[in-house]
Design a protein around this motif. Structure first.
Motif, PDB file in Angstrom:
ATOM      1  N   UNK A 195      -9.121  -4.068  -2.812  1.00 56.66           N
ATOM      2  CA  UNK A 195     -10.072  -5.054  -3.343  1.00 56.66           C
ATOM      3  C   UNK A 195     -10.770  -5.833  -2.226  1.00 56.66           C
ATOM      4  N   UNK A 196     -10.095  -5.997  -1.089  1.00 48.55           N
ATOM      5  CA  UNK A 196     -10.685  -6.751   0.016  1.00 48.55           C
ATOM      6  C   UNK A 196     -11.319  -5.855   1.072  1.00 48.55           C
ATOM      7  N   UNK A 197     -11.321  -4.567   0.841  1.00 46.52           N
ATOM      8  CA  UNK A 197     -11.945  -3.648   1.785  1.00 46.52           C
ATOM      9  C   UNK A 197     -11.327  -3.700   3.168  1.00 46.52           C
ATOM     10  N   UNK A 198      -9.993  -3.762   3.225  1.00 45.58           N
ATOM     11  CA  UNK A 198      -9.285  -3.886   4.502  1.00 45.58           C
ATOM     12  C   UNK A 198      -9.420  -2.595   5.313  1.00 45.58           C
ATOM     13  N   UNK A 199      -9.587  -2.748   6.626  1.00 44.14           N
ATOM     14  CA  UNK A 199      -9.719  -1.593   7.520  1.00 44.14           C
ATOM     15  C   UNK A 199      -8.471  -1.317   8.351  1.00 44.14           C
ATOM     16  N   UNK A 200      -7.667  -2.374   8.597  1.00 47.94           N
ATOM     17  CA  UNK A 200      -6.488  -2.209   9.438  1.00 47.94           C
ATOM     18  C   UNK A 200      -5.458  -3.248   9.015  1.00 47.94           C
ATOM     19  N   UNK A 201      -4.186  -2.858   9.032  1.00 49.95           N
ATOM     20  CA  UNK A 201      -3.094  -3.750   8.639  1.00 49.95           C
ATOM     21  C   UNK A 201      -2.205  -4.025   9.841  1.00 49.95           C
ATOM     22  N   UNK A 202      -1.894  -5.314  10.063  1.00 52.38           N
ATOM     23  CA  UNK A 202      -0.986  -5.732  11.132  1.00 52.38           C
ATOM     24  C   UNK A 202       0.153  -6.502  10.476  1.00 52.38           C
ATOM     25  N   UNK A 203       1.371  -5.945  10.521  1.00 56.60           N
ATOM     26  CA  UNK A 203       2.514  -6.571   9.859  1.00 56.60           C
ATOM     27  C   UNK A 203       3.408  -7.271  10.875  1.00 56.60           C
ATOM     28  N   UNK A 204       4.090  -8.334  10.393  1.00 59.11           N
ATOM     29  CA  UNK A 204       5.040  -9.070  11.222  1.00 59.11           C
ATOM     30  C   UNK A 204       6.201  -9.522  10.351  1.00 59.11           C
ATOM     31  N   UNK A 205       7.397  -9.384  10.886  1.00 60.25           N
ATOM     32  CA  UNK A 205       8.665  -9.730  10.241  1.00 60.25           C
ATOM     33  C   UNK A 205       9.080  -8.642   9.235  1.00 60.25           C
ATOM     34  N   UNK A 206      10.205  -8.845   8.573  1.00 59.80           N
ATOM     35  CA  UNK A 206      10.947  -7.720   8.003  1.00 59.80           C
ATOM     36  C   UNK A 206      10.379  -7.124   6.726  1.00 59.80           C
ATOM     37  N   UNK A 207      10.209  -7.943   5.674  1.00 61.15           N
ATOM     38  CA  UNK A 207       9.819  -7.380   4.377  1.00 61.15           C
ATOM     39  C   UNK A 207       8.475  -6.678   4.461  1.00 61.15           C
ATOM     40  N   UNK A 208       7.533  -7.269   5.168  1.00 70.46           N
ATOM     41  CA  UNK A 208       6.209  -6.644   5.258  1.00 70.46           C
ATOM     42  C   UNK A 208       6.238  -5.372   6.088  1.00 70.46           C
ATOM     43  N   UNK A 209       7.245  -5.232   6.946  1.00 71.05           N
ATOM     44  CA  UNK A 209       7.387  -3.980   7.695  1.00 71.05           C
ATOM     45  C   UNK A 209       7.442  -2.808   6.734  1.00 71.05           C
ATOM     46  N   UNK A 210       8.218  -2.966   5.670  1.00 68.66           N
ATOM     47  CA  UNK A 210       8.422  -1.897   4.694  1.00 68.66           C
ATOM     48  C   UNK A 210       7.269  -1.839   3.700  1.00 68.66           C
ATOM     49  N   UNK A 211       7.063  -2.921   2.951  1.00 67.59           N
ATOM     50  CA  UNK A 211       6.062  -2.923   1.884  1.00 67.59           C
ATOM     51  C   UNK A 211       4.652  -2.744   2.429  1.00 67.59           C
ATOM     52  N   UNK A 212       4.323  -3.488   3.501  1.00 64.39           N
ATOM     53  CA  UNK A 212       2.986  -3.385   4.071  1.00 64.39           C
ATOM     54  C   UNK A 212       2.719  -2.012   4.646  1.00 64.39           C
ATOM     55  N   UNK A 213       3.729  -1.427   5.289  1.00 63.53           N
ATOM     56  CA  UNK A 213       3.562  -0.098   5.861  1.00 63.53           C
ATOM     57  C   UNK A 213       3.326   0.963   4.806  1.00 63.53           C
ATOM     58  N   UNK A 214       4.104   0.916   3.729  1.00 58.25           N
ATOM     59  CA  UNK A 214       3.939   1.901   2.645  1.00 58.25           C
ATOM     60  C   UNK A 214       2.571   1.763   1.996  1.00 58.25           C
ATOM     61  N   UNK A 215       2.187   0.521   1.660  1.00 57.16           N
ATOM     62  CA  UNK A 215       0.897   0.294   0.991  1.00 57.16           C
ATOM     63  C   UNK A 215      -0.258   0.767   1.869  1.00 57.16           C
ATOM     64  N   UNK A 216      -0.195   0.486   3.169  1.00 54.30           N
ATOM     65  CA  UNK A 216      -1.263   0.912   4.068  1.00 54.30           C
ATOM     66  C   UNK A 216      -1.369   2.427   4.129  1.00 54.30           C
ATOM     67  N   UNK A 217      -0.238   3.113   4.127  1.00 49.77           N
ATOM     68  CA  UNK A 217      -0.265   4.574   4.165  1.00 49.77           C
ATOM     69  C   UNK A 217      -0.837   5.158   2.875  1.00 49.77           C
ATOM     70  N   UNK A 218      -0.528   4.534   1.751  1.00 50.68           N
ATOM     71  CA  UNK A 218      -1.092   4.995   0.482  1.00 50.68           C
ATOM     72  C   UNK A 218      -2.616   4.897   0.501  1.00 50.68           C
ATOM     73  N   UNK A 219      -3.119   3.799   1.059  1.00 54.42           N
ATOM     74  CA  UNK A 219      -4.567   3.579   1.111  1.00 54.42           C
ATOM     75  C   UNK A 219      -5.208   4.372   2.251  1.00 54.42           C
ATOM     76  N   UNK A 220      -4.407   4.784   3.214  1.00 57.03           N
ATOM     77  CA  UNK A 220      -4.934   5.549   4.343  1.00 57.03           C
ATOM     78  C   UNK A 220      -5.434   4.691   5.484  1.00 57.03           C
ATOM     79  N   UNK A 221      -4.765   3.528   5.726  1.00 52.71           N
ATOM     80  CA  UNK A 221      -5.205   2.599   6.762  1.00 52.71           C
ATOM     81  C   UNK A 221      -4.302   2.669   7.979  1.00 52.71           C
ATOM     82  N   UNK A 222      -4.845   2.463   9.180  1.00 53.13           N
ATOM     83  CA  UNK A 222      -4.005   2.364  10.369  1.00 53.13           C
ATOM     84  C   UNK A 222      -3.168   1.088  10.319  1.00 53.13           C
ATOM     85  N   UNK A 223      -1.970   1.165  10.882  1.00 55.94           N
ATOM     86  CA  UNK A 223      -1.029   0.059  10.766  1.00 55.94           C
ATOM     87  C   UNK A 223      -0.391  -0.270  12.116  1.00 55.94           C
ATOM     88  N   UNK A 224      -0.343  -1.569  12.420  1.00 53.03           N
ATOM     89  CA  UNK A 224       0.310  -2.094  13.616  1.00 53.03           C
ATOM     90  C   UNK A 224       1.450  -3.002  13.159  1.00 53.03           C
TER      91      UNK A 224
END
Length: 374
Positions: free
Chosen positions: A75-104
């Protein structure tokens, strides 16, 4: 994306980086998973003109949050995801891969799980996410990068070391005005030799060992005072220890303060007797203030403190070495001055937040170009 926006080091660092991110190239927004202590950093980030969105997640096993994150990213047209700390490591990483975004992901700590099956499983899930859902891992020290390779089996070619940055211009060089003001504020004699530690008061910071070493320091430097700045769960034990050693007039507790640059600028020596630390940002702040450093030889500390250049390193939990190092620098002002000047150079070249943000932007750009070309 970040777990919460309390007053932790990762949260403060996120604010520092957003403050200096090139808005002509990047349009940041922050997604936070939970509220901790009211999320005070959120208001500071919003004052920078950066939106902060709360997407509540009950925990690392609450994978329904992934569905919300996928919708959020699209919905926000995100181009890249940068995660920090534990829970977002998992959830943010999976969601970014589903959408096809690069992740740091930024790895801030040594992930030592408690010896329970639940904590060990959590750690294994986080390492799995880092290996499989993130394109680049930013380690805040070489020590934590090596740990990720050895413990988490993260491919070394996916790791980049990027030291935490500070705004070096916001720290005051040591000066007589601050020296006098700090001593007046805390009832310390004008001619006192002032040693300071700034830290969250936890057992792991090792402050108890410097308190135990203080009688030996006083024997060699009778006008020495120790100022402990900060609050935390180990505060009452530290105060009891100072009472036991009859040091309540020489070991002073300042509590949490918002005038750290002034306190550092008015002190003579900074000591961090930590038992384990990835990359304590407070050491960079003390260096920027021109203070010589005494610190434990643990974790990423040797990447910051170079003996003979900007300070001295001692073995952790060693009162004798702590006392000897403090006495040496308090009794040799010329050496202390030289090490303090060396620390200013290290802070400027290695930990200036503007330089670190440019390096972070280069990592972003590399991942975006790689994604766009594939």
């Amino acid at each position: 994306m970040i777990d919460s926006l309390g007053m932790g080091g990762a949260e403060r660092m996120l604010f520092n980086y957003l403050q200096h991110l090139d808005r002509n190239r990047y349009e940041p927004r922050v997604c936070v998973f939970r509220v901790r202590d009211g999320n005070p950093i959120a208001a500071e980030i919003e004052r920078l003109g950066v939106p902060v969105d709360l997407l509540p997640a009950s925990g690392i096993r609450d994978f329904t949050n992934v569905v919300s994150l996928v919708r959020y990213l699209r919905s926000h047209g995100i181009d890249l995801v940068h995660t920090q700390l534990e829970t977002v490591t998992v959830h943010g990483g999976i969601a970014a891969k589903i959408v096809g975004l690069p992740t740091v992901h930024t790895l801030h700590t040594f992930a030592y799980p408690e010896a329970t099956s639940k904590e060990i499983r959590r750690s294994e899930v986080a390492w799995f996410a880092l290996r499989n859902f993130h394109d680049k891992i930013i380690a805040v020290s070489a020590a934590v990068g090596d740990y990720a390779v050895a413990k988490g089996r993260v491919p070394p070619e996916r790791i980049s070391v990027l030291y935490n940055g500070i705004d070096t211009s916001s720290f005051r060089r040591r000066n007589e005005a601050d020296r006098a003001a700090v001593r007046k504020t805390f009832g310390i004699p004008a001619d006192a030799a002032l040693v300071v530690t700034v830290a969250v008061l936890r057992r792991e910071k090792g402050i108890q060992f410097l308190i135990e070493a203080w009688p030996d320091i006083l024997e060699a430097v009778p006008n020495a005072y120790y100022l402990i700045v900060g609050a935390g769960p180990f505060e009452s034990q530290l105060k009891s220890l100072a009472t036991t050693y009859k040091l309540t007039d020489r070991v002073l507790f300042a509590g949490a303060r918002n005038d750290i640059p002034e306190i550092l600028g008015g002190s003579d020596l900074f000591v961090l007797p930590t038992l384990d630390d990835v990359l304590p940002t407070v050491l960079a702040e003390a260096m920027a203030s021109g203070l010589p450093i005494v610190a434990s030889r643990v974790g990423g500390v040797p990447e910051m403190v170079e003996p003979g250049k900007n300070g001295l390193l001692v073995a952790p939990a060693d009162q004798t070495q702590l006392a000897e190092a403090c006495v040496r620098l308090l009794r040799t002002p010329d050496e202390a001055l030289r090490l303090g000047q060396g620390g200013q150079d290290v802070a400027e070249t290695r930990f200036n937040v503007r330089n670190q943000v440019r390096k972070l932007e280069n990592i972003y750009q590399e991942l975006l170009e790689r994604t766009n070309s594939s």
